[in-house]
Design a protein around this motif. Structure first.
Motif, PDB file in Angstrom:
ATOM      1  N   ARG A 141     -31.021  50.836 -39.816  1.00 19.10           N
ATOM      2  CA  ARG A 141     -31.422  50.721 -38.414  1.00 19.10           C
ATOM      3  C   ARG A 141     -30.349  51.311 -37.500  1.00 19.10           C
ATOM      4  O   ARG A 141     -30.664  51.929 -36.483  1.00 19.10           O
ATOM      5  CB  ARG A 141     -31.670  49.250 -38.056  1.00 19.10           C
ATOM      6  CG  ARG A 141     -32.201  49.069 -36.640  1.00 19.10           C
ATOM      7  CD  ARG A 141     -32.414  47.617 -36.289  1.00 19.10           C
ATOM      8  NE  ARG A 141     -33.513  47.065 -37.052  1.00 19.10           N
ATOM      9  CZ  ARG A 141     -33.592  45.807 -37.439  1.00 19.10           C
ATOM     10  NH1 ARG A 141     -32.631  44.948 -37.142  1.00 19.10           N
ATOM     11  NH2 ARG A 141     -34.632  45.378 -38.115  1.00 19.10           N
ATOM     12  N   HIS A 164     -28.511  53.764 -38.180  1.00 20.00           N
ATOM     13  CA  HIS A 164     -28.428  55.211 -38.422  1.00 20.00           C
ATOM     14  C   HIS A 164     -29.837  55.805 -38.453  1.00 20.00           C
ATOM     15  O   HIS A 164     -30.285  56.337 -39.471  1.00 20.00           O
ATOM     16  CB  HIS A 164     -27.691  55.486 -39.734  1.00 20.00           C
ATOM     17  CG  HIS A 164     -26.287  55.000 -39.725  1.00 20.00           C
ATOM     18  ND1 HIS A 164     -25.930  53.707 -40.049  1.00 20.00           N
ATOM     19  CD2 HIS A 164     -25.139  55.628 -39.378  1.00 20.00           C
ATOM     20  CE1 HIS A 164     -24.626  53.571 -39.920  1.00 20.00           C
ATOM     21  NE2 HIS A 164     -24.123  54.712 -39.518  1.00 20.00           N
ATOM     22  N   PRO A 165     -30.548  55.712 -37.322  1.00 25.34           N
ATOM     23  CA  PRO A 165     -31.919  56.223 -37.293  1.00 25.34           C
ATOM     24  C   PRO A 165     -31.935  57.742 -37.461  1.00 25.34           C
ATOM     25  O   PRO A 165     -30.938  58.414 -37.217  1.00 25.34           O
ATOM     26  CB  PRO A 165     -32.414  55.815 -35.907  1.00 25.34           C
ATOM     27  CG  PRO A 165     -31.183  55.743 -35.076  1.00 25.34           C
ATOM     28  CD  PRO A 165     -30.104  55.251 -36.018  1.00 25.34           C
ATOM     29  N   ASN A 166     -33.051  58.246 -37.906  1.00 22.14           N
ATOM     30  CA  ASN A 166     -33.246  59.684 -38.091  1.00 22.14           C
ATOM     31  C   ASN A 166     -32.346  60.279 -39.165  1.00 22.14           C
ATOM     32  O   ASN A 166     -32.106  61.481 -39.182  1.00 22.14           O
ATOM     33  CB  ASN A 166     -33.075  60.441 -36.767  1.00 22.14           C
ATOM     34  CG  ASN A 166     -34.010  59.915 -35.699  1.00 22.14           C
ATOM     35  OD1 ASN A 166     -35.181  59.664 -35.973  1.00 22.14           O
ATOM     36  ND2 ASN A 166     -33.486  59.698 -34.507  1.00 22.14           N
ATOM     37  N   GLN A 167     -31.836  59.433 -40.050  1.00 19.16           N
ATOM     38  CA  GLN A 167     -31.053  59.867 -41.201  1.00 19.16           C
ATOM     39  C   GLN A 167     -31.662  59.238 -42.445  1.00 19.16           C
ATOM     40  O   GLN A 167     -32.040  58.068 -42.423  1.00 19.16           O
ATOM     41  CB  GLN A 167     -29.591  59.430 -41.093  1.00 19.16           C
ATOM     42  CG  GLN A 167     -28.855  59.984 -39.897  1.00 19.16           C
ATOM     43  CD  GLN A 167     -28.624  61.472 -40.026  1.00 19.16           C
ATOM     44  OE1 GLN A 167     -28.231  61.958 -41.069  1.00 19.16           O
ATOM     45  NE2 GLN A 167     -28.889  62.192 -38.945  1.00 19.16           N
ATOM     46  N   THR A 180     -35.016  55.759 -45.296  1.00 20.80           N
ATOM     47  CA  THR A 180     -34.700  55.722 -43.872  1.00 20.80           C
ATOM     48  C   THR A 180     -35.371  54.514 -43.238  1.00 20.80           C
ATOM     49  O   THR A 180     -36.324  53.958 -43.795  1.00 20.80           O
ATOM     50  CB  THR A 180     -35.146  57.023 -43.171  1.00 20.80           C
ATOM     51  OG1 THR A 180     -34.608  57.043 -41.848  1.00 20.80           O
ATOM     52  CG2 THR A 180     -36.663  57.155 -43.116  1.00 20.80           C
ATOM     53  N   TYR A 181     -34.874  54.134 -42.095  1.00 22.83           N
ATOM     54  CA  TYR A 181     -35.465  53.034 -41.340  1.00 22.83           C
ATOM     55  C   TYR A 181     -36.820  53.482 -40.823  1.00 22.83           C
ATOM     56  O   TYR A 181     -36.956  54.556 -40.234  1.00 22.83           O
ATOM     57  CB  TYR A 181     -34.532  52.642 -40.195  1.00 22.83           C
ATOM     58  CG  TYR A 181     -35.067  51.553 -39.304  1.00 22.83           C
ATOM     59  CD1 TYR A 181     -35.315  50.292 -39.823  1.00 22.83           C
ATOM     60  CD2 TYR A 181     -35.319  51.782 -37.969  1.00 22.83           C
ATOM     61  CE1 TYR A 181     -35.796  49.268 -39.010  1.00 22.83           C
ATOM     62  CE2 TYR A 181     -35.802  50.778 -37.145  1.00 22.83           C
ATOM     63  CZ  TYR A 181     -36.042  49.518 -37.678  1.00 22.83           C
ATOM     64  OH  TYR A 181     -36.532  48.537 -36.875  1.00 22.83           O
TER      65      TYR A 181
END
Length: 139
Positions: free
Chosen positions: A28, A30-33, A129-130
């Motif tokens: 959460r 590190h979104p978009n990873q 990923t989240y």
């Protein structure tokens, strides 16, 4: 010696976050990873898997003499203090946590080509990923 659950020590102790919560919090934050389980292990349990992968890559790319010289000079990733140890039970538990979080829709899993990560022994890799917050009322 065990402590009594009636003691102040027990009553005042903190409950550490579980592995599922730590995994979800990291993703959460590190979104978009998207991360492989090895990368999550490095972050969550201080494993050294990425250092080992980098050393393996260098060993393939350098001549034997170049690799030995870098090793002798302490110029390999992780330096002289690198020991390729990881608690395999915790590594397995991260996999279980990811599976549970995927099942309830908080984490998304995709399979990508291993060339993205310069993997030697795998041609495919799972990444996580989240997935965003889930509305449990609409499930």
């Amino acid at each position: 010696m065990p402590i009594s659950t009636d003691s102040e020590t027990w009553k005042n102790a903190e409950t550490p976050p579980g592995l599922r919560k730590r995994t979800l919090t990291f993703l959460r934050d590190h979104p978009n990873q998207a991360y492989r389980i090895e990368e999550l292990a490095d972050e969550l349990i201080d494993a050294t898997l990425q250092i080992g992968e980098e050393r393996s890559r260098l060993e393939r790319e350098l001549t034997e003499d170049e690799y030995k010289q870098r090793s002798h000079d302490g110029e390999l990733p992780g330096g002289d203090d690198y020991y390729p140890l990881v608690d395999l039970h915790l590594f397995r538990d991260i996999g279980h946590a990811l599976s549970d979080l995927t099942d309830i829709g908080l984490v998304e899993r995709r399979e990508v080509g291993g060339e993205v990560f310069d993997l030697v022994h795998k041609d495919r890799a799972n990444v996580y990923t989240y997935a965003g917050d889930v509305d449990y009322n609409n499930r």
